[in-house]
Enzyme design. Structure first.
Site, short mmCIF file in Angstrom:
data_model
loop_
_atom_site.label_atom_id
_atom_site.label_comp_id
_atom_site.label_asym_id
_atom_site.label_seq_id
_atom_site.Cartn_x
_atom_site.Cartn_y
_atom_site.Cartn_z
N GLU A 1 -25.47 3.72 14.49
CA GLU A 1 -26.66 3.63 13.65
C GLU A 1 -27.82 4.41 14.27
O GLU A 1 -28.10 4.26 15.46
CB GLU A 1 -27.06 2.17 13.47
CG GLU A 1 -28.33 1.96 12.66
CD GLU A 1 -28.62 0.49 12.44
OE1 GLU A 1 -27.79 -0.17 11.77
OE2 GLU A 1 -29.64 -0.01 12.94
N ARG B 1 -32.10 -6.13 1.18
CA ARG B 1 -33.37 -6.53 0.58
C ARG B 1 -34.51 -5.82 1.28
O ARG B 1 -35.45 -5.34 0.66
CB ARG B 1 -33.56 -8.04 0.70
CG ARG B 1 -34.78 -8.55 -0.07
CD ARG B 1 -35.34 -9.85 0.48
NE ARG B 1 -35.99 -9.66 1.77
CZ ARG B 1 -36.67 -10.61 2.40
NH1 ARG B 1 -36.76 -11.81 1.86
NH2 ARG B 1 -37.23 -10.37 3.57
#
Length: 574
Positions: free
Chosen positions: A20, A110
């Site tokens: 990542e 979210r």
């Protein structure tokens, strides 16, 4: 290629792994991240992911980075996408740009509250949860078959702590039922808790691949900050181990590698986890060392310490020295064994490109670093919460705000709108000076004392390997009026003798300085045995402007707090 397809066809003797990355704050950092990603691609990750900043504040750079890694470097890329501040049209734009760039994988989140917001609030009622985003993509005729969708899971509970474990598992099941193909977890350090949680996931009927989020500890400061932001439950033994070595950066980094290796070995042995997801923080050496220790990749050549080249005066050669003939032979062999692709770059940083920012001491760091402006996994959680606001009371005047900063300096409160952690022992060395500045109305938000050749093992100002010496130039950051800036400029011109540099900026984006545009000032550096000089804190225009943007946003929070306090009626409770 879709990640779920790559997972289903993966065939190796060891689990797979993904990396990542986040978009750096500066253009130089962005440019230097690209070759780092290319080098790390040689470690053969199954895919890489690119984060999406809180509130979409890195939307353009996230898309640019993901487009480059996918289309230019042919790395299967997972683009993070959040609901925060994302209206329907913006979601479509991001998905369309990803599709056109050949990106087939989305991590639907979210997201965190935007900077300065205490609570997460939806901008579009259609996107209140990650489940809404997953369902929207799956039902959209243009995107439904284009993307493999991943979702997040929280083995230790969501950082907002809004639901118990059973409810969290049900919410994860909803995301999977909505169409999620794989799951990536929040980082953690308690493998017992993770293994217990994972068994419950499978009992819930969730059979999608689960990738545990692993973040090797890089520095004590980043570890403390990110575990606090993510709500990670650090085992007592791990906390005790890290506390005992927190002043030794090299030992902390070594321990981080050992802990990650131990966690991964146990998790992949005791569960059917197919692979792991490394939160790299845009740093490469620790991840590489973890993979080498696991024997999932080959070993790097041993680094030979620098030696003094000296013509011997007798048959005896002093320890730590090497003869000119031997030195020439070693150098020639080294050059022969360097891959051609590396020698073609001509960057002058061949031997340190992978580790030159391993010790990012200080808040500034180097704006050229790919890891500049380190943020946590999946965005930035720097929202001000009610717990911190309660410490500041109800300031009603500028004098009240001055009092808050003075209380912080004297440890009567642990935070300010500009400092999320208690005052450091290093700052206590110049506390009388900081107090006088603050009492004058110059609110200090960052500083360091001058240090001249202190041993790197010093518990207050030491950093890096223990076999060296560290140096610092003093500096201080503070808020003041434009009139005060003019006065400071005059004093520096009259009495600075070229020894004092300054930067000043305002909310309009104007910047004034006596430093040339391309000037760079190393204010922290270290000298260590057998290594090149390490410069860890560098102040220049680009880094100053990057931090200025962050600070001025927080300045708005502070004055909104003041304004709301003034509006509040005396009879109203908090």
């Amino acid at each position: 290629m879709k990640l779920i397809d790559k997972i289903s066809t993966y065939n190796s003797s060891h689990p797979f792994y993904t990396f990542e990355f986040f978009p750096p704050r500066t253009d130089q950092g962005f440019g230097n991240l690209l070759p780092r990603i290319v080098r790390m691609a040689n470690l053969n990750p199954l895919a890489i992911s690119v984060t999406w900043g809180a509130g979409g504040n890195t939307k353009d750079t996230s898309l640019n980075l993901a487009e480059l890694t996918q289309s230019e470097y042919r790395l299967d890329t997972i683009l993070h996408l959040t609901c925060t501040n994302m209206e329907k049209g913006m979601v479509d734009e991001a998905l369309r740009a990803a599709k056109e760039s050949g990106i087939h994988n989305i991590l639907a989140l979210r997201g965190d509250p935007p900077r300065g917001e205490e609570e997460w609030l939806p901008v579009d009622i259609k996107f209140q949860h990650a489940t809404d985003l997953v369902r929207y993509i799956r039902s959209h005729p243009e995107f439904s078959s284009s993307f493999c969708i991943g979702v997040a899971a929280y083995p230790e509970g969501h950082p907002d702590h809004l639901a118990d474990e059973e409810t969290e598992l049900n919410l994860l099941k909803e995301k999977v039922d909505a169409g999620a193909d794989f799951i990536i977890t929040q980082l953690f350090y308690d493998e017992d808790r993770f293994i217990s949680w994972f068994k419950k996931v499978r009992e819930k009927g969730i059979n999608q691949p689960v990738l545990p989020g692993i973040m090797p500890i890089q520095t004590y400061q980043s570890f403390a900050r990110l575990t606090k932001l993510t709500g990670s439950k650090v085992p007592v033994q791990v906390m005790s181990d890290i506390d005992a070595i927190k002043h030794n950066d090299q030992l902390v980094k070594d321990y981080g590698v050992e802990l990650a290796v131990r966690m991964i070995r146990r998790i992949t042995t005791e569960t059917d986890i197919p692979g792991v997801h490394f939160c790299t923080l845009n740093l490469e050496k620790s991840v590489q060392r973890v993979l080498e220790s696991l024997r999932w990749i080959g070993y790097s050549p041993q680094v030979v310490p620098n030696k003094l080249i000296e013509e011997p005066t007798s048959e005896y050669v002093l320890p730590g020295t090497i003869t000119p003939v031997s030195a020439a032979s070693v150098a020639a062999l080294g050059l022969i064994n360097i891959p051609a692709s590396e020698t073609e770059a001509g960057s002058g940083e061949l031997n340190k490109a992978d580790s030159w920012d391993d010790f990012p001491n200080g808040r500034w760091g180097d704006s050229k670093s790919p890891a500049y402006g380190v943020q946590g996994p999946w965005g930035n959680n720097d929202a001000v919460n009610q717990g911190t606001i309660s410490q500041w009371g109800n300031p009603k005047s500028l004098e009240d705000l001055t009092t808050i900063f003075l209380q912080y300096l004297h440890s009567e409160i642990n935070t300010t709108p500009f400092s999320s952690d208690p005052i450091q022992n290093e700052s206590r060395l110049i506390l009388p000076h900081l107090q006088r500045l603050t009492e004058h109305g110059w609110w200090t938000v960052g500083s360091q004392p001058a240090v001249d050749g202190v041993q790197s093992s010093d518990p207050v100002v030491g950093w890096g390997p223990r076999t060296g010496y560290v140096f610092q130039k003093s500096f201080v950051e503070f808020f003041c009026t434009e009139e005060d800036v003019r006065m400071i400029e005059k004093k520096v011109a009259e009495k600075g003798d070229g020894w004092v540099h300054y930067y000043a900026a305002n909310s309009k984006g104007e910047c004034r300085s006596n430093v040339p545009d391309d000037g760079r000032n190393a204010v922290t550096w270290g000298v260590f045995s057998g290594q090149e000089l390490i410069q860890t804190t560098i102040i220049e225009r680009q880094s100053f402007l990057a931090w200025k943007v962050c600070f001025l946003r927080l300045e708005n929070i502070l004055f909104l707090l003041l304004r709301s306090s003034r509006r509040r009626k005396p009879s109203q409770s908090g």
